[in-house]
Structures are given as structure tokens and as C-alpha cells.
Design an enzyme around this catalytic site. Structure first.
Site, PDB file in Angstrom:
ATOM      1  N   SER A 472      24.314  69.539   5.600  1.00  0.00           N
ATOM      2  CA  SER A 472      22.851  69.527   5.697  1.00  0.00           C
ATOM      3  C   SER A 472      22.362  69.115   7.076  1.00  0.00           C
ATOM      4  O   SER A 472      21.498  69.779   7.667  1.00  0.00           O
ATOM      5  CB  SER A 472      22.263  68.605   4.626  1.00  0.00           C
ATOM      6  OG  SER A 472      22.705  67.269   4.795  1.00  0.00           O
ATOM      7  N   ASP A 473      22.890  68.009   7.622  1.00  0.00           N
ATOM      8  CA  ASP A 473      22.367  67.571   8.915  1.00  0.00           C
ATOM      9  C   ASP A 473      22.890  68.421  10.061  1.00  0.00           C
ATOM     10  O   ASP A 473      22.193  68.595  11.068  1.00  0.00           O
ATOM     11  CB  ASP A 473      22.628  66.078   9.148  1.00  0.00           C
ATOM     12  CG  ASP A 473      24.075  65.666   9.021  1.00  0.00           C
ATOM     13  OD1 ASP A 473      24.910  66.489   8.602  1.00  0.00           O
ATOM     14  OD2 ASP A 473      24.394  64.497   9.324  1.00  0.00           O
ATOM     15  N   CYS A 474      24.082  68.984   9.943  1.00  0.00           N
ATOM     16  CA  CYS A 474      24.581  69.897  10.982  1.00  0.00           C
ATOM     17  C   CYS A 474      23.716  71.149  11.045  1.00  0.00           C
ATOM     18  O   CYS A 474      23.360  71.633  12.131  1.00  0.00           O
ATOM     19  CB  CYS A 474      26.034  70.283  10.697  1.00  0.00           C
ATOM     20  SG  CYS A 474      27.168  68.884  10.688  1.00  0.00           S
TER      21      CYS A 474
END
Length: 743
Positions: A472-474
Site C-alpha cells: 500500500s505505501d509503496c
């Protein structure tokens, strides 16, 4: 001993000896001297990074060593000194000048992703039992690295490079040394063995250690608590079905369960016979291994097994396996487990999720398909993706790299510093954009539901597209980098609006019912599953959890996207953001802090939380929670102006000061405070004065303490952070307060 085993370690005739089992290996003298570091080269093929040792002068001449190669290996760079920086922008330009010289051909940046000390043992044991030749330069450098990271006081090794010595670290790395040819009489090995015996010997190791030692044949499977592949036969609706587990947990359990069910142990060799005597404090034949399934050293027992788990294990050992587990169930479970292993290999082109299940999948394929099968040959090649050479030797990375993650942050930092429009950096940034273009995942996996995989079309992975796992954060950080850069005049629009929308579509599938976001996929099981956590050395591993860092990154990505694409799924995005922001606000502690799960720790999470709240207009002037967060950070500032937080914060959940300030954490704190629009410039100026004062003559900073963490107890390195976050912090300061003289 087979011919393959005898040639397990390839070597030069002038620098080799024989191991205890007859395999060719490096000598201890050669280990101490190291290989010729000038002969190592990093090959980056569309993000796939592998190290190669050039044997001949002709090869060396034909493939010159790059500046990046020399930097990674600690060799002289012969770069000119830059004018000393006195202002924030001068400092940022100096470090960017240095960082630009480390950019690799595909447009990304490389670095070690080391720190954990339990990864190399799984690889080397797998090499040994699958009779895989080990190149002599690799053996030399692995051994040199382990000696470099040996605890100088007690001779042991810990869970990670900054941890105290443990049975897991000491027993497994001692075994690696012996496999690679180090004599048990070497004084460093004598010291390590003394530490291991002081801790009670290998029988006091955690579950993963007992698994690998049983595979090697230096422990009996009776000492290993059950890892039943039968669980894969449970219907999906069952609350403890493995598909509900955290992706790393289930992808390790998968091949581990297959190997456990087969009870594979490598045939005894002279070396493993000797190890049976060296690893224990009593004669091997006298050990009742079944009585040691639950014995563990206090140093390894971070997450003790619950009474429930011990009861289940007893029932599996004493009732299920001997009386109820039919041949039909065994075969069906093993067949389905291996089918899922094959799907993991197919979906990642044998790169696999990480360096734990990679070697285990290799072993499973060796058992099922045979030594000469395509699957084993391809795995042998792919295992090199996890290895990294540095000045201390060869280590094993925590994934196959951090390529996409670091590249996304570099782009954002340069833009935030106001330097992206400078023609000097256009080629560098264009190449970085091309890399993100190449690495966006363009399709979902085949039979996604059967593989229990999260949607991934439009996403970015942590490392490479080949590894292929949505994070998700990548995805959020890459999406932000692309949108920001492609909106600057003069940069090509490599990634279309439709592909950006694909990324949003996937992000919108990843929110949990709480409003928070996890890492690889949504939360699928209850936190009560931790009662079944058998790993002992890690905490919070059984399911996906909400993470402030993942949630905040997603919020900032959605905020940026809606700024430029206000009509696309507007109501859904608004609803998702609202729920995510409520989670972020709830996750804030009473003292104003947020606990970070992927970096150290409160400093790291605080930076991201303040950035996300700033993206929706919350600041020091209008938000009490922002003021509390700023007060928390300011209360931790050290006398020299910097911030320094110990990894112990991750373990204890209580802010713990490092013995000295850290450049990376100082920049995290400054970024967070500036995102919050802290009105007082003085603490920021003092902090960045310290940062600039530590900058080297070529624009670089030296590596300080470890920066990252996973599963609460294991620390991991992000060496490019010391370049990326100073660029951002210094640039932000100059934009907000002017390009003042700091020195």
C-alpha cells in the site's frame, strides 16, 4: 559423498582447502584477506540486482567498476571535494550531486537491505543440502561478513546486527561458518561455541532454528513443533485458515509445512557428524529431542508460546499424527501445499516474496522435482538476487532490494527541495521516472483467488515488478512521485492517466474496516490469531495489522490524486480518506506520538502522520492534536539539536533515546515539524545545523545506526535514507524560512 557435494564450493586452486566433509572451501587465511574487492561488479537488469566476481584481467578491463560499485564496496571514489555547504540548499545540492553518481543504469538506486542475521543461514543450509555449488568468492565474503558482525565481547550473533547474542543467531551462523570451511579450532569459533553453550546449546533455539538444523541433519525432527500442511485443507471460512494469515507468515509456513511433512534431513556427512557434537552441551546420542520442542533461551523468547498453542502442538504430536492423519490426508495436504508453492514461484518468476521463503521453496522443489529440474535450477539462479556485497563482506538482503521504494522517495525529495526544474538534474529524474514506469505492475496474477492474492494491477511493489506483491505505501509513494514529476514542464508523461487510475483502483481495495491500511493486503483474520504465533522471536506476525505509515501514505496519495483528478471516483475516495483520517487520529497516543512499525519508531511514524494531516489542512495553528505531536517531538530533541531514537523503542513501545543523535531521525523530525507548520524556527535551525555539520566533503553522510524495523524485534537497514531525507528536510527549510546560513 556425491560429486556434486564435493564440488559444492567452486574455488581457485591457489586459495582453497577442504572442509570437514570433503567439499572445497576457502581457507581461514583467505577469509581474513578477503577477495579482491576491485573485481566485484553489481549488475542491475531492470532492477534485478546481482553481484559478480570477475576472475580474469580481461573481464575486469571489459567491465569497468562504476562509482556505485566502489561506493558499495567501500573503495576510494576519487571524487572531487565540493565547496563546503553553509546554507540548506548548498548542502542539499552537494548531497544530490553525490547521490546522482550512485544512480544505476535502469534509473533506480541500489543499496544493501541488511541487518537481520537469520537470513544467510537458511540460504547456506539450502545450498548445502541441495548440493548447490558455492562460488569461492561468495564463501569468502560471507564468512568475512559474519566475522565482522560477530559480537566482539561474547563471540555470538543476535537476531540482527545491533541485537544481543542469542541461540538463533549464534547457532545458525556458527553452522554457516562451518559449512563454508572455517575450522572449529579457530579462536573466534571457539568463542562463539562457548557463547552458544552458555545459552544452553542449540536445543534452546527457537522454532525456525530447529527447523533448519533438522533439515541439515544435526537435530532430530522430534525437537520441532508441528508445522502441518494439513491446515491448507481447511475450508476458507474457518477462522484460522492459513489464507487469513499475514502474507510473510503464510508464505514461510507453506514450504516449511511441506518440508516438515516430508521430514527431509540431509544424509550425515563428516561435517554434520562433527556439528552434532559442537552444537550441544551433552553428547548427541543422549539428548531426548522430543523433550525440547518447547525449550528456548530467554534471549530468543520475545513472544512465548501460549498455553493454547502448546496444547494444540501436543495434540498434533500425540493424537493427530500417529492415529488420525491418514495417508490420504497426508498426500492431499502435501500435494495442495506444493501446488501453492508452484503458484508462488510462477507469480514471482521464482524471485518469491522474500529471502526466507525463497530458500525454503528451493528446498521444496528439490524434494519434489529433483536436483536437475527447471524449478531447482531457476531457484538457484534467483537466490543470488538476495545477496549483497559491501566493505564488510557479503550479506543477505531482507528482500530482493528496495529499488522502487527508494527511487520514489528520491524523486519526491528533489521536488520538495525545489530542485526538480534545474536542468542539471533532469536526466537523473527522467531516468528515475522511466524506472517507475517500467516497474508498475500491469496485470493481476493468474487465478488470483486461488492464490489468495491481493489485487495488484496498477500497483508498485517494494522492490521490483518481478517480485510482484502489492504494497500500500509503496504504491502510494510511487504514485505521488509520478504525479508530481509528470506535472513539471519538460518531463515526459510516461505513465498515462489510465495507469494512475489503476493504482487508485487497487489502493481503494486495501482499506480495513477500521479505516486503516495494512501493508500487502487487507486484514483477513482476528488479532486473537497471535495466540497461535509459533515463531517466538517476532511479535504481531500472524495477520495484517493497521499501520500508521501505510495509512498516512495512502491518505497523502489520495489527496494529491484528487487535486489533479477531482472527478475520478470522488465520493469513494472522500469516504476512504475520511475513514483513514479517523484511524490516524485514533492511533495517536495521549502523549502526541504515533508508534511506527517499519522505521524507528515514534520519530518515523510522527513524520508521516503529520504529513498526512497537513494534506487535509491540519496544522499547528488550528489543531490541538498537531500541537501535541509537535510538543512530543520537541521534547525528544537532544542537546546538539538532533534527534536520536534507539531501536529499543520498537521492542518496548516506549520512546528510548539513542546514545547520540542520528542524521536520518533528525531529518524525519524536522520534516514532521515543518509539515505541521511549527512557528518556531529555532529548533529546526539548530537541528539542521547539526546535519550540515556532519556532511562529508563529497556531499555524503556516513552510515549511523540502523533505521528500519519489522515485526517489532528485527531491525533492518535503509542506507539511502541518509541521503534522501536530508535533501527533503533541507529543501523544505529553505522554502519556508529562506536559504539562511547554518554554518
Amino acid at each position: 559423498m556425491t560429486r556434486q557435494a564435493q564440488s559444492r564450493i567452486k574455488s581457485n586452486a591457489k586459495s582453497s582447502t577442504k572442509t570437514a566433509n570433503g567439499a572445497t572451501a576457502v581457507t581461514v587465511d583467505e577469509v581474513d584477506q578477503s577477495t579482491d574487492l576491485r573485481r566485484w561488479r553489481l549488475l542491475d537488469d531492470r532492477g534485478r540486482q546481482t553481484w559478480h566476481y570477475l576472475e580474469t584481467d580481461e573481464e575486469v578491463k571489459g567491465w569497468p567498476q562504476s562509482t556505485a560499485d566502489k561506493y558499495f564496496l567501500g573503495l576510494p571514489l576519487n571524487l572531487p571535494d565540493l565547496p563546503p555547504a553553509k546554507t540548506p540548499l548548498a548542502s542539499a545540492k552537494n548531497v544530490l550531486s553525490f547521490l546522482s553518481k550512485l544512480q544505476l543504469a535502469p534509473g533506480n538506486w541500489g543499496c544493501e537491505y541488511g541487518g537481520p542475521m537469520f537470513l544467510l543461514p537458511g540460504l547456506v543450509v539450502t545450498w548445502y543440502v541441495t548440493e548447490t555449488p558455492i562460488p569461492a568468492p561468495f564463501a569468502t565474503e560471507i564468512t568475512r561478513y559474519l566475522f565482522a558482525r560477530q559480537n566482539p565481547k561474547d563471540g555470538g550473533w543476535g537476531l540482527h546486527i545491533e541485537a544481543e547474542s542469542s541461540v538463533f543467531g549464534t547457532a545458525m551462523n556458527y553452522v554457516v561458518m562451518r559449512i563454508l570451511g572455517v575450522s572449529e579450532e579457530d579462536q573466534r569459533m571457539v568463542k562463539a561455541r562457548g557463547m552458544l553453550h552458555q545459552l544452553g546449546g542449540a536445543v534452546n533455539g527457537p522454532h525456525w532454528a530447529k527447523f533448519w538444523l533438522s533439515v541439515l541433519g544435526v537435530m532430530e525432527w522430534d525437537a520441532v513443533n508441528p508445522v502441518p500442511p494439513d491446515l491448507w485443507l481447511l475450508p476458507d471460512w474457518v477462522p484460522i485458515a492459513p489464507w487469513r494469515w499475514w502474507i510473510h507468515m503464510r508464505q514461510v509456513f507453506l514450504p516449511m509445512s511441506f518440508v516438515y511433512s516430508k521430514k527431509f534431513s540431509y544424509p550425515l556427512t563428516p561435517l554434520t557428524r562433527r556439528l552434532r557434537e559442537e552444537l550441544y552441551i551433552q553428547p548427541y546420542a543422549s539428548i531426548q529431542f522430543h523433550s525440547h520442542r518447547n525449550t528456548i533461551s530467554p534471549r530468543d523468547n520475545y513472544h512465548p508460546k501460549t498455553a493454547l498453542l502448546r496444547t494444540i502442538n501436543w495434540a498434533l504430536v500425540n493424537i493427530w499424527n500417529p492415529y488420525l492423519r491418514t495417508e490420504y490426508i497426508r498426500k492431499r495436504a502435501e500435494d495442495w501445499a506444493f501446488d501453492l508453492i508452484q503458484r508462488e514461484d510462477e507469480n514471482t518468476d521464482f524471485a518469491d516474496l522474500g529471502p526466507v521463503n525463497g530458500p525454503m521453496n528451493t528446498l521444496a522443489c528439490y524434494i519434489h522435482d529433483g536436483a536437475e529440474s527447471y524449478s531447482v535450477k531457476r531457484h538457484r539462479d534467483r537466490l543470488h538476487d538476495f545477496l549483497w556485497v559491501k566493505s564488510e563482506g557479503m550479506l543477505m538482503n531482507g528482500t530482493n532490494g528496495v529499488q522502487t521504494w527508494d527511487t520514489s522517495f528520491v524523486i519526491q525529495a528533489v521536488i520538495e527541495a525545489g530542485m526538480a526544474e534545474d536542468p542539471k538534474w533532469r536526466e537523473m529524474l527522467t531516468k528515475a521516472l522511466e524506472f517507475l514506469d517500467d516497474q508498475q505492475i500491469r496485470e493481476n496474477v493468474r487465478e488470483q483467488q486461488i492464490c489468495y492474492r491481493q489485487q495488484r494491477k496498477g500497483a508498485w511493489a517494494f522492490s521490483t515488478k518481478a517480485q510482484g506483491y502489492t504494497v500500500s505505501d509503496c504504491t502510494s509513494e510511487a504514485l505521488k512521485a509520478v504525479i508530481l514529476l509528470q506535472r513539471i514542464p519538460g518531463f515526459p508523461a510516461h505513465i498515462s492517466d489510465e495507469r494512475l487510475k489503476d493504482a487508485i483502483d487497487t489502493l481503494l481495495t486495501m482499506q480495513n474496516a477500521s479505516g486503516g491500511f495494512s501493508s500487502y493486503e487487507t486484514q483477513r483474520g482476528s488479532e486473537y490469531m497471535e495466540y497461535l504465533n509459533a515463531a517466538e522471536v517476532f511479535g504481531r506476525i500472524m495477520i495484517e495489522y493497521d499501520y500508521p505509515e501505510c495509512t498516512t501514505a495512502t491518505v497523502t496519495a489520495l489527496s494529491l490524486f484528487t487535486k489533479h483528478y477531482p472527478d475520478y471516483r470522488a465520493k469513494e475516495i472522500a469516504r476512504v480518506k475520511d475513514a483513514a483520517l479517523k484511524y490516524i487520529r485514533r492511533a495517536q497516543r495521549a502523549d502526541g506520538s504515533w508508534y511506527g512499525s517499519w522505521g524507528i519508531c515514534f520519530t518515523y511514524a510522527g513524520m508521516f502522520a503529520l504529513e498526512s494531516l497537513a494534506s487535509v489542512g491540519e496544522s499547528y495553528s488550528n489543531s490541538e492534536r498537531i500541537r501535541r505531536a509537535c510538543e512530543f517531538l520537541l521534547s525528544k530533541q537532544m542537546p546538539d539539536g538532533g534527534w536520536g531514537e534507539s531501536y529499543r523503542s520498537c521492542e518496548t513501545g516506549v520512546y528510548t533515546h539513542h546514545e547520540r543523535s542520528q542524521v536520518v531521525q533528525t531529518c524525519w523530525a524536522c520534516i514532521g515539524l515543518m509539515e505541521a507548520e511549527l512557528p518556531d524556527r529555532a529548533p529546526l535551525e539548530k537541528a539542521l545545523r547539526m546535519v550540515v555539520g556532519r556532511q562529508g566533503s563529497m556531499g555524503q553522510w556516513e552510515q549511523e545506526a540502523i533505521e528500519g524495523v519489522f515485526n517489532k524485534t528485527c531491525m533492518i537497514s535503509y542506507p539511502n535514507y541518509k541521503f534522501i531525507f536530508p535533501i527533503k528536510a533541507l529543501g523544505m527549510f529553505a522554502k519556508r524560512f529562506g536559504n539562511l546560513e547554518l554554518l
